[in-house]
Design a protein around this motif. Structure first.
Motif, PDB file in Angstrom:
ATOM      1  N   ARG A  87       0.817  -1.220   0.000  1.00 50.77           N
ATOM      2  CA  ARG A  87       0.000   0.000   0.000  1.00 50.77           C
ATOM      3  C   ARG A  87       0.851   1.271   0.000  1.00 50.77           C
ATOM      4  N   VAL A  88       2.013   1.225   0.657  1.00 51.32           N
ATOM      5  CA  VAL A  88       2.747   2.500   0.813  1.00 51.32           C
ATOM      6  C   VAL A  88       4.146   2.504   0.202  1.00 51.32           C
ATOM      7  N   CYS A  89       4.617   1.371  -0.309  1.00 57.32           N
ATOM      8  CA  CYS A  89       5.993   1.347  -0.804  1.00 57.32           C
ATOM      9  C   CYS A  89       6.094   2.135  -2.117  1.00 57.32           C
ATOM     10  N   PRO A 144       7.136  -0.254  11.771  1.00 56.98           N
ATOM     11  CA  PRO A 144       7.390  -1.434  10.931  1.00 56.98           C
ATOM     12  C   PRO A 144       8.664  -2.201  11.311  1.00 56.98           C
ATOM     13  N   ALA A 145       9.721  -1.473  11.772  1.00 60.05           N
ATOM     14  CA  ALA A 145      10.961  -2.165  12.154  1.00 60.05           C
ATOM     15  C   ALA A 145      10.727  -3.009  13.401  1.00 60.05           C
ATOM     16  N   GLY A 146      10.131  -2.391  14.449  1.00 59.31           N
ATOM     17  CA  GLY A 146       9.884  -3.114  15.697  1.00 59.31           C
ATOM     18  C   GLY A 146       8.924  -4.279  15.485  1.00 59.31           C
ATOM     19  N   TYR A 163       7.316  -2.485  23.749  1.00 59.97           N
ATOM     20  CA  TYR A 163       6.884  -1.285  24.465  1.00 59.97           C
ATOM     21  C   TYR A 163       6.627  -0.166  23.467  1.00 59.97           C
ATOM     22  N   GLU A 164       5.490   0.494  23.603  1.00 58.68           N
ATOM     23  CA  GLU A 164       5.104   1.544  22.644  1.00 58.68           C
ATOM     24  C   GLU A 164       4.569   2.767  23.399  1.00 58.68           C
ATOM     25  N   ALA A 165       5.121   3.941  23.051  1.00 64.57           N
ATOM     26  CA  ALA A 165       4.706   5.186  23.717  1.00 64.57           C
ATOM     27  C   ALA A 165       3.259   5.552  23.363  1.00 64.57           C
ATOM     28  N   HIS A 166       2.862   5.272  22.122  1.00 63.50           N
ATOM     29  CA  HIS A 166       1.513   5.639  21.680  1.00 63.50           C
ATOM     30  C   HIS A 166       0.455   4.682  22.229  1.00 63.50           C
ATOM     31  N   GLY A 170       2.097   0.387  15.786  1.00 62.94           N
ATOM     32  CA  GLY A 170       2.118   0.701  14.352  1.00 62.94           C
ATOM     33  C   GLY A 170       3.109   1.784  13.965  1.00 62.94           C
ATOM     34  N   GLY A 171       3.523   2.628  14.936  1.00 59.02           N
ATOM     35  CA  GLY A 171       4.475   3.702  14.610  1.00 59.02           C
ATOM     36  C   GLY A 171       3.900   4.633  13.557  1.00 59.02           C
ATOM     37  N   LEU A 172       4.746   5.033  12.625  1.00 64.02           N
ATOM     38  CA  LEU A 172       4.305   5.985  11.594  1.00 64.02           C
ATOM     39  C   LEU A 172       3.279   5.369  10.651  1.00 64.02           C
ATOM     40  N   LEU A 173       3.193   4.065  10.596  1.00 62.82           N
ATOM     41  CA  LEU A 173       2.143   3.429   9.783  1.00 62.82           C
ATOM     42  C   LEU A 173       0.786   3.895  10.286  1.00 62.82           C
ATOM     43  N   PHE A 180      -5.938   7.334   3.936  1.00 60.32           N
ATOM     44  CA  PHE A 180      -6.285   7.152   2.513  1.00 60.32           C
ATOM     45  C   PHE A 180      -5.181   6.423   1.753  1.00 60.32           C
ATOM     46  N   LYS A 181      -3.999   6.269   2.382  1.00 57.87           N
ATOM     47  CA  LYS A 181      -2.954   5.424   1.773  1.00 57.87           C
ATOM     48  C   LYS A 181      -2.945   4.036   2.416  1.00 57.87           C
ATOM     49  N   LEU A 182      -3.152   3.989   3.715  1.00 59.39           N
ATOM     50  CA  LEU A 182      -3.103   2.712   4.443  1.00 59.39           C
ATOM     51  C   LEU A 182      -4.209   2.681   5.496  1.00 59.39           C
ATOM     52  N   ARG A 206       6.125   5.120  27.549  1.00 57.13           N
ATOM     53  CA  ARG A 206       7.316   5.733  26.925  1.00 57.13           C
ATOM     54  C   ARG A 206       8.541   5.277  27.705  1.00 57.13           C
ATOM     55  N   VAL A 207       9.358   4.458  27.075  1.00 56.97           N
ATOM     56  CA  VAL A 207      10.567   3.969  27.729  1.00 56.97           C
ATOM     57  C   VAL A 207      11.518   5.170  27.885  1.00 56.97           C
ATOM     58  N   GLY A 208      12.092   5.293  29.091  1.00 53.15           N
ATOM     59  CA  GLY A 208      12.931   6.454  29.384  1.00 53.15           C
ATOM     60  C   GLY A 208      12.142   7.505  30.157  1.00 53.15           C
ATOM     61  N   GLY A 429      15.856  -0.204  12.061  1.00 52.86           N
ATOM     62  CA  GLY A 429      14.899   0.734  11.454  1.00 52.86           C
ATOM     63  C   GLY A 429      15.493   2.135  11.365  1.00 52.86           C
ATOM     64  N   ASP A 430      14.627   3.137  11.395  1.00 59.22           N
ATOM     65  CA  ASP A 430      15.072   4.528  11.242  1.00 59.22           C
ATOM     66  C   ASP A 430      16.043   4.941  12.347  1.00 59.22           C
ATOM     67  N   THR A 431      15.917   4.338  13.540  1.00 56.42           N
ATOM     68  CA  THR A 431      16.842   4.671  14.643  1.00 56.42           C
ATOM     69  C   THR A 431      18.280   4.341  14.242  1.00 56.42           C
ATOM     70  N   ALA A 435      15.917   8.498   8.791  1.00 59.95           N
ATOM     71  CA  ALA A 435      14.559   8.416   8.228  1.00 59.95           C
ATOM     72  C   ALA A 435      14.614   7.795   6.834  1.00 59.95           C
ATOM     73  N   SER A 436      13.778   6.766   6.616  1.00 61.65           N
ATOM     74  CA  SER A 436      13.854   6.071   5.333  1.00 61.65           C
ATOM     75  C   SER A 436      12.467   5.622   4.904  1.00 61.65           C
ATOM     76  N   LEU A 437      12.334   4.340   4.607  1.00 61.69           N
ATOM     77  CA  LEU A 437      11.082   3.811   4.063  1.00 61.69           C
ATOM     78  C   LEU A 437      10.587   2.632   4.883  1.00 61.69           C
ATOM     79  N   VAL A 438       9.299   2.363   4.778  1.00 61.43           N
ATOM     80  CA  VAL A 438       8.696   1.230   5.480  1.00 61.43           C
ATOM     81  C   VAL A 438       9.388  -0.078   5.087  1.00 61.43           C
ATOM     82  N   VAL A 439       9.618  -0.263   3.788  1.00 62.71           N
ATOM     83  CA  VAL A 439      10.197  -1.537   3.339  1.00 62.71           C
ATOM     84  C   VAL A 439      11.610  -1.723   3.907  1.00 62.71           C
TER      85      VAL A 439
END
Ligand SMILES: Cc1cc2nc3c(=O)[nH]c(=O)nc-3n(C[C@H](O)[C@H](O)[C@H](O)COP(=O)(O)OP(=O)(O)OC[C@H]3O[C@@H](n4cnc5c(N)ncnc54)[C@H](O)[C@@H]3O)c2cc1C
Length: 461
Positions: A87-89, A144-146, A163-166, A170-173, A180-182, A206-208, A429-431, A435-439
């Motif tokens: 859907r997003v690549c 997506p990385a986690g 562990y997820e802060a939100h 799903g993170g940025l997904l 409308f994209k995903l 939120r870890v930390g 992942g991005d860490t 910053a890159s791509l989902v794939v």
């Protein structure tokens, strides 16, 4: 047979909702498109193009023969979440498709989408049933990385807690990419399967802040960090503090959270406003599509770089990912784009933005057409009236004072973190990559899971 161009729902229909913009292709259309892949002599798509090394020609052969279960088995042997990538690549594979050398590439991404959607519809996608190995891993971040890392480690038999802060995984997904994209139901469905397979998600943590990273690290066999690049790039010009100058993610996330029922109203709204989006990339394009759906009066997307060529630039010959003009589904819906425009300051009235002062710039190009440096065009300074400015200029990387400091990890010059296998701390992942791509995040999550498996169990290298 040509590549199908018309892949979206009609503009007047899709702009009235936040449902996915792409239309379903019929089995007949899909079969014909898959057969275009059969004309290829040497496929560069999976070795060169796809970070997951999806075995694209074999998948498409199965689709062309109507063998959907086989297509799914081949696809899922390399890809953890094809329902996201399809859907997003941006489809790096299509940039190196042999068919694209002299014509239009095969529509690999849409074929992947049909394979995974058919697999879910037909019940081919089932929760894994791992045999436990007695080892525990904690993962910080559920983008997506986690998710990919947690999914693979769980399949290897590890006991995995994410562990997820939100509020939801799903993170940025989930909290960046527009619905409308995903559609977020795709993430919910996948998270449910992972929970059924034994992965534990601890959200709103939120870890930390709510729990220290070193406390968690001391209680597991390995700690994996996949918390993305949370800091957006700022534009610290005069007037930046004015109301109505916001980061793109504040705007996009607000809309996604309203759609999900997490908020009753968008904290940043484009409704009825003249909107300026600064940044000509994908995030900027997502702002355009969202502002259109919120009924903005006008939308102007500004980019400091020159307008890319309409065809593949000579600086990126096939099979490299082509540098060229990209027109998203959102751009086809409305708004205006301008290139070679630099922002000088934000102008306010009563504490809120009412204008952006900009000027035109001229670029010096390399012989291959690569932009090298710019100068201001004399006399081009002017003010654009606006009531909402959205900053969509990418992300700066990891905060050296946050989790990195907590765990005694060094942040490199590009503000990325590296794994410290001696202390059983892994980063992906991005860490790890910026910053890159989902794939790429998924591919890195899988690679890091393999490394943890090998380091902790002495399993096959
Ligand atoms: C608006 C936008 C649109 C995009 N569109 C596309 C696209 O169409 N296609 C594409 O390929 N890529 C796209 N990208 C890029 C893509 O989303 C990222 O590259 C990808 O999500 C990175 O994955 P990740 O798992 O490394 O990090 P993220 O997805 O950022 O996930 C990190 C997670 O860690 C959590 N976290 C952070 N700190 C902590 C903490 N201290 N404790 C616990 N949890 C924490 C965060 O809440 C987040 O859920 C887009 C990015 C943005 C911003």
């Amino acid at each position: 047979m040509d590549r199908i161009q018309d892949i979206y729902r009609p503009v007047e229909q899709r702009c009235c909702d936040f449902k996915e913009v792409e239309r379903e292709l019929s089995f007949a259309e899909l079969g014909e498109q898959a057969r275009r892949c059969m004309d290829c002599g040497i496929p560069f798509c999976h070795g060169n193009g796809c970070p997951l090394q999806n075995v694209i020609p074999e998948i498409n052969t199965a689709v062309a023969r109507g063998e959907w279960k086989l297509a799914w088995e081949i696809l899922s042997s390399t890809s953890s979440f094809p329902e996201f990538t399809s859907r997003v690549c941006p489809a790096l594979c299509e940039g190196s498709c042999t068919g694209g050398l002299h014509g239009q590439p095969v529509m690999v991404r849409q074929l992947e989408k049909a394979v995974v959607d058919t697999a879910f519809r037909n019940g081919y996608v089932q929760a894994a049933k791992p045999v436990r190995n007695g080892l525990t891993v904690a993962v910080v971040g559920s983008g997506p990385a986690g998710l990919a890392l947690a999914d693979d480690l769980n399949r290897y038999g590890f006991d995995v807690t994410v562990y997820e802060a939100h509020h939801r995984p799903g993170g940025l997904l989930r909290y960046g990419i527009p619905d409308f994209k995903l559609a977020k139901s795709a993430i919910d469905r996948r998270v449910k399967l992972m929970e059924e397979a034994g992965v534990r998600f601890v959200c709103d943590t939120r870890v930390g802040h709510d729990v220290s990273a070193s406390y968690i690290a001391g209680r597991v066999d390995a700690l994996a960090l996949a918390f993305g690049t949370p800091e957006a790039r700022n534009l610290p010009l005069p007037g930046r503090e004015l109301g109505g100058v916001n980061f793109a993610l504040e705007f996009l996330q607000g809309q996604n959270r309203v759609n999900a029922g997490e908020l009753s109203a968008t904290p940043v709204s484009a409704a009825g406003k003249h909107v300026v989006v600064i940044g000509g990339g994908d995030t900027g394009s997502d702002c355009v599509g969202t502002a259109i759906r919120q009924h903005a009066a006008t939308i102007l997307q500004l980019e400091i770089m020159p307008k890319p060529p309409v065809e593949r630039s000579e600086s990126t010959p096939w099979p490299l990912w082509p540098y060229m003009l990209r027109t998203s589904s959102s751009h086809r819906e409305g708004g205006e784009r301008r290139w070679n425009v630099s922002t000088k300051r934000f102008i306010g009235q009563g504490g809120r933005v009412c204008g952006v002062e900009v000027c035109d710039v001229e670029w010096t190009l390399s012989p291959e057409g690569k932009p090298l440096k710019f100068t201001e065009v004399p006399g081009s300074t002017r003010v654009i009236d606006t009531e909402l400015v959205l900053l969509a200029m990418g992300f700066t990387g990891v905060d050296p004072a946050g989790l990195a400091a907590d765990l005694g990890l060094a942040v490199d010059q590009r503000r990325r973190l590296a794994s410290d296998p001696a202390r059983r701390i892994y980063v992906c992942g991005d860490t790890a990559n910026g910053a890159s791509l989902v794939v790429r995040a998924i591919a890195d999550g899988k690679k890091t899971a393999r490394r943890i498996y090998e380091d902790l169990t002495g399993g096959a290298k």
